[in-house]
Design a protein around this motif. Sequence first.
Motif, PDB file in Angstrom:
ATOM      1  N   THR A  26     -39.378 -38.159   8.883  1.00  0.00           N
ATOM      2  CA  THR A  26     -38.013 -38.707   9.012  1.00  0.00           C
ATOM      3  C   THR A  26     -37.591 -38.751  10.482  1.00  0.00           C
ATOM      4  O   THR A  26     -37.727 -37.746  11.191  1.00  0.00           O
ATOM      5  N   PRO A  27     -37.097 -39.893  10.971  1.00  0.00           N
ATOM      6  CA  PRO A  27     -36.650 -39.946  12.372  1.00  0.00           C
ATOM      7  C   PRO A  27     -35.427 -39.062  12.616  1.00  0.00           C
ATOM      8  O   PRO A  27     -34.589 -38.882  11.735  1.00  0.00           O
ATOM      9  N   ILE A  28     -35.383 -38.529  13.836  1.00  0.00           N
ATOM     10  CA  ILE A  28     -34.309 -37.586  14.213  1.00  0.00           C
ATOM     11  C   ILE A  28     -33.581 -38.135  15.434  1.00  0.00           C
ATOM     12  O   ILE A  28     -34.214 -38.690  16.343  1.00  0.00           O
ATOM     13  N   ILE A  29     -32.277 -37.958  15.444  1.00  0.00           N
ATOM     14  CA  ILE A  29     -31.490 -38.326  16.636  1.00  0.00           C
ATOM     15  C   ILE A  29     -30.753 -37.083  17.146  1.00  0.00           C
ATOM     16  O   ILE A  29     -30.268 -36.259  16.356  1.00  0.00           O
ATOM     17  N   ILE A  30     -30.723 -36.955  18.477  1.00  0.00           N
ATOM     18  CA  ILE A  30     -29.959 -35.875  19.136  1.00  0.00           C
ATOM     19  C   ILE A  30     -29.144 -36.535  20.244  1.00  0.00           C
ATOM     20  O   ILE A  30     -29.679 -37.353  21.007  1.00  0.00           O
ATOM     21  N   ILE A  31     -27.861 -36.182  20.325  1.00  0.00           N
ATOM     22  CA  ILE A  31     -26.962 -36.910  21.241  1.00  0.00           C
ATOM     23  C   ILE A  31     -26.144 -35.944  22.108  1.00  0.00           C
ATOM     24  O   ILE A  31     -25.507 -35.017  21.593  1.00  0.00           O
ATOM     25  N   GLU A  32     -26.148 -36.202  23.408  1.00  0.00           N
ATOM     26  CA  GLU A  32     -25.176 -35.553  24.310  1.00  0.00           C
ATOM     27  C   GLU A  32     -23.997 -36.518  24.433  1.00  0.00           C
ATOM     28  O   GLU A  32     -24.211 -37.692  24.752  1.00  0.00           O
ATOM     29  N   SER A  33     -22.794 -36.041  24.197  1.00  0.00           N
ATOM     30  CA  SER A  33     -21.632 -36.932  24.253  1.00  0.00           C
ATOM     31  C   SER A  33     -20.683 -36.519  25.378  1.00  0.00           C
ATOM     32  O   SER A  33     -20.201 -35.380  25.405  1.00  0.00           O
ATOM     33  N   LEU A  34     -20.396 -37.464  26.264  1.00  0.00           N
ATOM     34  CA  LEU A  34     -19.437 -37.181  27.346  1.00  0.00           C
ATOM     35  C   LEU A  34     -18.016 -37.045  26.796  1.00  0.00           C
ATOM     36  O   LEU A  34     -17.220 -36.271  27.312  1.00  0.00           O
ATOM     37  N   ALA A  35     -17.718 -37.783  25.732  1.00  0.00           N
ATOM     38  CA  ALA A  35     -16.372 -37.669  25.135  1.00  0.00           C
ATOM     39  C   ALA A  35     -16.187 -36.257  24.556  1.00  0.00           C
ATOM     40  O   ALA A  35     -15.124 -35.651  24.699  1.00  0.00           O
ATOM     41  N   HIS A  36     -17.256 -35.734  23.947  1.00  0.00           N
ATOM     42  CA  HIS A  36     -17.155 -34.412  23.303  1.00  0.00           C
ATOM     43  C   HIS A  36     -16.875 -33.306  24.326  1.00  0.00           C
ATOM     44  O   HIS A  36     -16.082 -32.402  24.061  1.00  0.00           O
ATOM     45  N   ILE A  37     -17.501 -33.410  25.488  1.00  0.00           N
ATOM     46  CA  ILE A  37     -17.295 -32.329  26.465  1.00  0.00           C
ATOM     47  C   ILE A  37     -15.968 -32.447  27.211  1.00  0.00           C
ATOM     48  O   ILE A  37     -15.650 -31.605  28.043  1.00  0.00           O
ATOM     49  N   GLN A  38     -15.207 -33.499  26.893  1.00  0.00           N
ATOM     50  CA  GLN A  38     -13.894 -33.630  27.535  1.00  0.00           C
ATOM     51  C   GLN A  38     -12.764 -33.138  26.638  1.00  0.00           C
ATOM     52  O   GLN A  38     -11.588 -33.294  26.958  1.00  0.00           O
ATOM     53  N   GLN A  39     -13.119 -32.541  25.511  1.00  0.00           N
ATOM     54  CA  GLN A  39     -12.070 -31.996  24.636  1.00  0.00           C
ATOM     55  C   GLN A  39     -11.348 -30.842  25.289  1.00  0.00           C
ATOM     56  O   GLN A  39     -10.210 -30.536  24.976  1.00  0.00           O
ATOM     57  N   ARG A  40     -12.048 -30.144  26.163  1.00  0.00           N
ATOM     58  CA  ARG A  40     -11.481 -28.989  26.868  1.00  0.00           C
ATOM     59  C   ARG A  40     -12.326 -28.785  28.117  1.00  0.00           C
ATOM     60  O   ARG A  40     -13.469 -29.271  28.165  1.00  0.00           O
ATOM     61  N   PRO A  41     -11.818 -28.072  29.130  1.00  0.00           N
ATOM     62  CA  PRO A  41     -12.646 -27.832  30.333  1.00  0.00           C
ATOM     63  C   PRO A  41     -13.694 -26.755  30.071  1.00  0.00           C
ATOM     64  O   PRO A  41     -13.471 -25.578  30.326  1.00  0.00           O
ATOM     65  N   TYR A  42     -14.840 -27.157  29.557  1.00  0.00           N
ATOM     66  CA  TYR A  42     -15.885 -26.190  29.200  1.00  0.00           C
ATOM     67  C   TYR A  42     -16.473 -25.516  30.435  1.00  0.00           C
ATOM     68  O   TYR A  42     -16.524 -26.108  31.527  1.00  0.00           O
ATOM     69  N   HIS A  43     -16.958 -24.306  30.236  1.00  0.00           N
ATOM     70  CA  HIS A  43     -17.667 -23.610  31.312  1.00  0.00           C
ATOM     71  C   HIS A  43     -18.937 -24.379  31.654  1.00  0.00           C
ATOM     72  O   HIS A  43     -19.671 -24.825  30.764  1.00  0.00           O
ATOM     73  N   GLN A  44     -19.199 -24.552  32.939  1.00  0.00           N
ATOM     74  CA  GLN A  44     -20.389 -25.305  33.354  1.00  0.00           C
ATOM     75  C   GLN A  44     -21.673 -24.650  32.839  1.00  0.00           C
ATOM     76  O   GLN A  44     -22.648 -25.342  32.534  1.00  0.00           O
ATOM     77  N   GLN A  45     -21.698 -23.320  32.744  1.00  0.00           N
ATOM     78  CA  GLN A  45     -22.904 -22.636  32.229  1.00  0.00           C
ATOM     79  C   GLN A  45     -23.149 -23.022  30.767  1.00  0.00           C
ATOM     80  O   GLN A  45     -24.278 -23.144  30.329  1.00  0.00           O
ATOM     81  N   LYS A  46     -22.068 -23.204  30.014  1.00  0.00           N
ATOM     82  CA  LYS A  46     -22.203 -23.592  28.606  1.00  0.00           C
ATOM     83  C   LYS A  46     -22.786 -25.001  28.504  1.00  0.00           C
ATOM     84  O   LYS A  46     -23.665 -25.262  27.670  1.00  0.00           O
ATOM     85  N   LEU A  47     -22.287 -25.907  29.337  1.00  0.00           N
ATOM     86  CA  LEU A  47     -22.802 -27.285  29.307  1.00  0.00           C
ATOM     87  C   LEU A  47     -24.290 -27.297  29.646  1.00  0.00           C
ATOM     88  O   LEU A  47     -25.083 -27.986  29.005  1.00  0.00           O
ATOM     89  N   VAL A  48     -24.669 -26.498  30.653  1.00  0.00           N
ATOM     90  CA  VAL A  48     -26.092 -26.449  31.044  1.00  0.00           C
ATOM     91  C   VAL A  48     -26.905 -25.855  29.893  1.00  0.00           C
ATOM     92  O   VAL A  48     -27.959 -26.405  29.518  1.00  0.00           O
ATOM     93  N   LEU A  49     -26.421 -24.753  29.335  1.00  0.00           N
ATOM     94  CA  LEU A  49     -27.169 -24.108  28.241  1.00  0.00           C
ATOM     95  C   LEU A  49     -27.405 -25.089  27.091  1.00  0.00           C
ATOM     96  O   LEU A  49     -28.536 -25.278  26.629  1.00  0.00           O
ATOM     97  N   VAL A  50     -26.338 -25.713  26.619  1.00  0.00           N
ATOM     98  CA  VAL A  50     -26.459 -26.526  25.397  1.00  0.00           C
ATOM     99  C   VAL A  50     -27.270 -27.797  25.667  1.00  0.00           C
ATOM    100  O   VAL A  50     -28.188 -28.123  24.907  1.00  0.00           O
ATOM    101  N   TRP A  51     -26.980 -28.495  26.750  1.00  0.00           N
ATOM    102  CA  TRP A  51     -27.728 -29.739  27.006  1.00  0.00           C
ATOM    103  C   TRP A  51     -29.201 -29.445  27.308  1.00  0.00           C
ATOM    104  O   TRP A  51     -30.087 -30.151  26.838  1.00  0.00           O
ATOM    105  N   SER A  52     -29.452 -28.402  28.083  1.00  0.00           N
ATOM    106  CA  SER A  52     -30.858 -28.094  28.391  1.00  0.00           C
ATOM    107  C   SER A  52     -31.590 -27.645  27.123  1.00  0.00           C
ATOM    108  O   SER A  52     -32.734 -28.048  26.871  1.00  0.00           O
ATOM    109  N   ALA A  53     -30.940 -26.813  26.306  1.00  0.00           N
ATOM    110  CA  ALA A  53     -31.571 -26.368  25.048  1.00  0.00           C
ATOM    111  C   ALA A  53     -31.823 -27.552  24.126  1.00  0.00           C
ATOM    112  O   ALA A  53     -32.865 -27.631  23.462  1.00  0.00           O
ATOM    113  N   MET A  54     -30.900 -28.516  24.091  1.00  0.00           N
ATOM    114  CA  MET A  54     -31.093 -29.718  23.260  1.00  0.00           C
ATOM    115  C   MET A  54     -32.304 -30.517  23.754  1.00  0.00           C
ATOM    116  O   MET A  54     -33.120 -30.986  22.958  1.00  0.00           O
ATOM    117  N   ARG A  55     -32.409 -30.667  25.074  1.00  0.00           N
ATOM    118  CA  ARG A  55     -33.537 -31.453  25.616  1.00  0.00           C
ATOM    119  C   ARG A  55     -34.868 -30.740  25.352  1.00  0.00           C
ATOM    120  O   ARG A  55     -35.868 -31.371  25.026  1.00  0.00           O
TER     121      ARG A  55
END
Length: 501
Positions: A26-55
């Motif tokens: 089954t094909p899989i999709i994984i998405i980083e969304s710029l709109a999602h990270i603008q819901q609140r001022p997230y910690h930069q370490q969190k953004l790095v953790l989640v996006w790097s772990a996703m990749r």
Amino acid sequence: MNIGIWVLGDQLWHRQAAITTAPENTPIIIIESLAHIQQRPYHQQKLVLVWSAMRHFAAELRQQGKTVTYYEAAPNFATPLSEWVNLHQIQELRIMAPNDRPFLDKINHLQLPCKITIIPNNQFIWSETEFKQWASPRKRLLMEDFYREGRRRFNILMDGNKPIGGNWNFDKENRQPPKGKIAPPAPLWSEPDPITQAVISQVKSLHHIPTYGAASPFRWGVTREQALAVLDYFITYQLPDFGPYQDAMVTGQETMWHSLIAPYLNIGLLQPLEVITAAETAYHQRQLSLNSVEGFIRQVLGWREYMRGVYLYVDDDYANGNWFNHHHPLPDFFWDASQTDMNCLHQVLSQVERTGYAHHIQRLMVLSNFALIAGLSPQAVESWFHSAFIDAYDWVMQTNVMGMGLFADGGILASKPYAASANYIHKMSDYCGNCAYNYKLKTGAKACPFNFFYWDFLHRHRERLQKQGRISFILKNLDRMSEEELEEIRTLARNWHREQE
Ligand code: SF4
């Protein structure tokens, strides 16, 4: 029927239910969304953790032969999803139930040219249905009852029907103040690889998007292999002495004997039951002290599962709770630690700025306690916690901050408000020795704000607190206070807020 799977950024586990219940190719999709990270001022370490772990997770899935489509920094979720659904002629999109309720709402409002199927979430020990079955006949959802049931149900640290060691709880042995020389082992950190370095650069270049904290130095793990290494290191070097000082706070010792695994558990790189099994196995094989092992298992099998269960059990309005009717805005120093001269807050907040991390007592008895007694808006405080911490999600913060930290739910979750004066911080930390304020004073120019706010809080909410059995005896001390002293305390509290606003 053509099926597709959307893997969310906090579901990075090969055995997660949407993947394991679908056919192999089954094909899989994984998405980083710029709109999602603008819901609140997230910690930069969190953004790095989640996006790097996703990749990294996408790369691992591809190595296993899966077809993965990965969108880096997409404008939103809907655009790439529509493109991909059309391209692969997907008729059914499967998603494991998101941990956060607002995200489920977002999914339910997606306009996609295919059917959407939500698969029950298997990233927790207790399923949502099991928790509801446990909770629904009860008048009070006591964590202790839930924890004991979990110990029995999953046969953790049990000797037949009885808890190993004869007690369910060894908290009394686990509240040692940090007196004398404290030398915890250095934590195990990871070096950023080229994928993580690329994400760090990308996050640093997000100038148009409000963020919090600093992206580097970044030392968190981003793969399951690294997360397992952190778990193994904890079990070997930190768990043996985890218990006694688990509530202590020491300047310069940011991680003490704490495991640092919550960021990995909360995105799926580790599973709660494997963590508990590792601790229990070490207890049996290496004769570790029971107070340390039980104290740690209680955090995962007890608190973590309980918080998530309660989150799913209460209604949506839980987020709007404000039992004490507190409305003061969040002081600016929560976003910039250099702006406070209260040393305990300065130490903890500057640590959070750098790392996205603070341990449970720093969160509960310094940050939340201050917010509670100073009368800050629960919604503003919860929102800040969600922004600031590397392991923060809606399901974690609603219950931990609104319920446990601020008693904004009126006691659905906690049996009493966790309000304390400077005495507690002085006893459990070395912060007061290097502070502009005097922890012994509640009035005068050097009075510690934790003291005048504590007594002001008790006075303001006297009537409501009187009904809270576990705190009512403290009100007797309030009754012994002279009118003059109480008036000075109230003036100090009022003036403090005026200066902030
Ligand atoms: Fe915090 Fe008060 Fe102690 Fe200073 S004296 S560190 S403000 S508790």
